[in-house]
Design a protein around this motif. Sequence first.
Motif, PDB file in Angstrom:
ATOM      1  N   ASN A  16       0.845  -1.186   0.000  1.00 16.93           N
ATOM      2  CA  ASN A  16       0.000   0.000   0.000  1.00 16.93           C
ATOM      3  C   ASN A  16       0.889   1.248   0.000  1.00 16.93           C
ATOM      4  OD1 ASN A  16      -1.729   2.116   0.569  1.00 16.93           O
ATOM      5  ND2 ASN A  16      -3.002   0.893   1.925  1.00 16.93           N
TER       6      ASN A  16
ATOM      7  N   ASN B 100      -0.357   4.437  -0.382  1.00 12.39           N
ATOM      8  CA  ASN B 100      -1.208   5.616  -0.234  1.00 12.39           C
ATOM      9  C   ASN B 100      -0.543   6.752   0.528  1.00 12.39           C
ATOM     10  OD1 ASN B 100      -3.156   3.969  -1.469  1.00 12.39           O
ATOM     11  ND2 ASN B 100      -4.772   5.081  -0.418  1.00 12.39           N
TER      12      ASN B 100
ATOM     13  N   THR C 249      -7.013   2.598  -3.211  1.00  8.13           N
ATOM     14  CA  THR C 249      -5.729   2.111  -2.711  1.00  8.13           C
ATOM     15  C   THR C 249      -4.711   2.109  -3.838  1.00  8.13           C
ATOM     16  OG1 THR C 249      -6.878   0.720  -1.125  1.00  8.13           O
ATOM     17  CG2 THR C 249      -4.585   0.189  -1.564  1.00  8.13           C
TER      18      THR C 249
ATOM     19  N   ASN D 102      -1.349   0.622  -5.132  1.00 10.09           N
ATOM     20  CA  ASN D 102      -0.539  -0.566  -4.867  1.00 10.09           C
ATOM     21  C   ASN D 102       0.764  -0.614  -5.653  1.00 10.09           C
ATOM     22  OD1 ASN D 102      -2.381  -1.779  -3.027  1.00 10.09           O
ATOM     23  ND2 ASN D 102      -3.679  -2.298  -4.769  1.00 10.09           N
ATOM     24  N   THR D 103       0.841   0.119  -6.758  1.00 13.21           N
ATOM     25  CA  THR D 103       2.054   0.077  -7.581  1.00 13.21           C
ATOM     26  C   THR D 103       2.552   1.500  -7.828  1.00 13.21           C
ATOM     27  OG1 THR D 103       0.878   0.243  -9.686  1.00 13.21           O
ATOM     28  CG2 THR D 103       1.186  -1.988  -8.785  1.00 13.21           C
TER      29      THR D 103
ATOM     30  N   GLN E  41       0.472   3.221 -10.496  1.00 14.30           N
ATOM     31  CA  GLN E  41      -0.744   3.823  -9.952  1.00 14.30           C
ATOM     32  C   GLN E  41      -0.421   5.106  -9.183  1.00 14.30           C
ATOM     33  OE1 GLN E  41      -2.230   0.451  -7.664  1.00 14.30           O
ATOM     34  NE2 GLN E  41      -4.150   0.561  -8.842  1.00 14.30           N
TER      35      GLN E  41
END
Length: 116
Positions: free
Chosen positions: A2, A4, A73, A75-76, A79
Amino acid sequence: MNLNILTYVIFLLIIVYIIVVVGKICYKNGNIYVLELLHGDKELCLRINKILLVGYYLVNIGYAAMTLLNWETVNTFKQLIETIAVKSAIIITILCILHYLNIFILTKYIQKIIND
């Protein structure tokens, strides 16, 4: 994994920097514009321009912080970059719209009130 929190921090650093730089530019250059509308009243011009600047900061930084609530969320790292780019583009577009809205309001309505 995560990402974020990292995304939030990077986004807020970038967007707050953009908001502050644009605010300073608008404040500096807006003094001349507002002074013209107020027929040379420098004291009133500075006060109005400071109020506009504070309102600008509050609205934009507040909105930027509130957008964090609706994020999916991350995750990568792909992203992370996409999310920061899209969210930054939205805020920059809102900044542009608010800027032109302020100019429109100042020229159409404030000038009529002052001249009456």
